[in-house]
Design a protein around this motif. Sequence first.
Motif, PDB file in Angstrom:
ATOM      1  N   CYS A 314       0.779  -1.168  -0.029  1.00  0.00           N
ATOM      2  CA  CYS A 314       0.118  -0.109   0.079  1.00  0.00           C
ATOM      3  C   CYS A 314       0.995   1.317  -0.109  1.00  0.00           C
ATOM      4  CB  CYS A 314      -0.930   0.031   1.206  1.00  0.00           C
ATOM      5  SG  CYS A 314      -2.156  -1.357   1.358  1.00  0.00           S
ATOM      6  N   TYR A 315       1.900   1.326   0.795  1.00  0.00           N
ATOM      7  CA  TYR A 315       2.928   2.341   0.755  1.00  0.00           C
ATOM      8  C   TYR A 315       3.557   2.568  -0.781  1.00  0.00           C
ATOM      9  CZ  TYR A 315       2.658   3.123   5.939  1.00  0.00           C
ATOM     10  OH  TYR A 315       2.316   3.321   7.120  1.00  0.00           O
ATOM     11  N   GLY A 316       3.793   1.548  -1.171  1.00  0.00           N
ATOM     12  CA  GLY A 316       4.579   1.723  -2.480  1.00  0.00           C
ATOM     13  C   GLY A 316       3.482   2.143  -3.676  1.00  0.00           C
ATOM     14  N   ILE A 317       2.140   1.768  -3.561  1.00  0.00           N
ATOM     15  CA  ILE A 317       1.108   2.235  -4.364  1.00  0.00           C
ATOM     16  C   ILE A 317       0.621   3.788  -4.136  1.00  0.00           C
ATOM     17  CG2 ILE A 317      -1.307   1.889  -5.047  1.00  0.00           C
ATOM     18  CD1 ILE A 317      -0.698  -1.064  -4.514  1.00  0.00           C
ATOM     19  N   PHE A 318       0.775   4.075  -2.627  1.00  0.00           N
ATOM     20  CA  PHE A 318       0.715   5.415  -2.367  1.00  0.00           C
ATOM     21  C   PHE A 318       1.618   6.430  -3.228  1.00  0.00           C
ATOM     22  CE2 PHE A 318       1.831   9.006   0.104  1.00  0.00           C
ATOM     23  CZ  PHE A 318       0.693   9.606   0.776  1.00  0.00           C
ATOM     24  N   TRP A 319       2.831   6.035  -2.892  1.00  0.00           N
ATOM     25  CA  TRP A 319       3.800   6.894  -3.846  1.00  0.00           C
ATOM     26  C   TRP A 319       3.665   6.768  -5.298  1.00  0.00           C
ATOM     27  CZ3 TRP A 319       5.611  10.202  -0.818  1.00  0.00           C
ATOM     28  CH2 TRP A 319       5.878   9.888   0.531  1.00  0.00           C
ATOM     29  N   TYR A 320       3.439   5.682  -5.741  1.00  0.00           N
ATOM     30  CA  TYR A 320       3.024   5.656  -7.325  1.00  0.00           C
ATOM     31  C   TYR A 320       2.160   6.496  -7.677  1.00  0.00           C
ATOM     32  CZ  TYR A 320       1.095   2.997 -11.368  1.00  0.00           C
ATOM     33  OH  TYR A 320       0.421   2.854 -12.469  1.00  0.00           O
TER      34      TYR A 320
END
Length: 374
Positions: A314-320
Amino acid sequence: MLEKIKKLDKCLVICVIILLIIGLIMIFSASNVTSYMKYSKSPYNFFIRQLIFLIASIILSFFIININTKKYHYFSFLFMLIIMGLLGGVLVYGKITNQARSWFNLFKLITIQPSEFAKIITIIWFSCFYSIKNNCTDLKKVIFPLAMSFGISLLIALQPDLGTTTLYTLIVFMMFLVIPINKKIKRNSFIGIIIIVGTVLLLLLNNGVKLLFDRQIERFNFLNPCSRIYSTGNQVCNGYIAINNGGLFGKGLGNSTQKYLYLPEAYTDFIFAIVVEELGVIVSIGILFLMFIILWRIFLIAKRSKTARGSLLCYGIFWYFLFHILINLGGLLGLMPLTGVPLPFLSYGGSYLMCLISSLTIVLRVDLETKGIK
């Protein structure tokens, strides 16, 4: 399946549906003139293409929502190898568009951009790799995903695609900041990366290798674009004109003048200028507000996740998601060089739409697992 639908994050789903509908409408409005006048095709051409990718993305999301994120361990590294192979292949067999060889042309019907999928696949693999404790205590293991990511960044840069390279690197960097490893190992990893990258750059410069192409260097001259309206400032300046034309309430849906070939490829990374021109500043702010509600929901789901894997996903997708918004709007407003990065939900692009919907489905899947739904 019915239970899963009931337990989905309603706020996130509703915001996504609203933005997808707005995106389809605006892609049709922004592209119909270009499709007919420039490409001699139906005014509905780009709208239909985007709709096909949207339907395919929704079908794919039904499969993703039913796959437990534990199973990502079984195929994430394989997908990394496949995407590296595709990125290598596109340099040889890819279709050249806007002076970049970034797309595969499949059956002369659709184009696929492997670098878009590289972002999501890397997020998935990082999340799986660093959720295993043994991989967070050994410096060699910690650096391995970073080395793979550097290879992917290099392959994307060779296309050349500076925007995607920058965005991909930022996502990897931000994910590395939040992975649960020892601070000393993390610091040593950063030092090692800086030394390696610095050495490679110095070797290239000493051998007379140009790190940026001429058209990329031109994009760094982004200040005061209207003084260069007949050359490198054309797109940004016409974007300013579109925004100025719109005012608070807009000229009305379909009434943009800048889409009449004044603003090149207005349905792609500069579509927000057409949104402001037709719908006005107030509606445009509302659209951005919906996007930031989605970001807020992703962040909350990341914090609530009971597993390191779920949080990292989720953090990766947030930054994405966030970097796409910031880089796109930064280029549109002349705050940074143009990069060709699409704006979530609004910009035309099948590969990006599939990745966007898939990534948001993964977030919903993490939320279901947190709620105890298998």
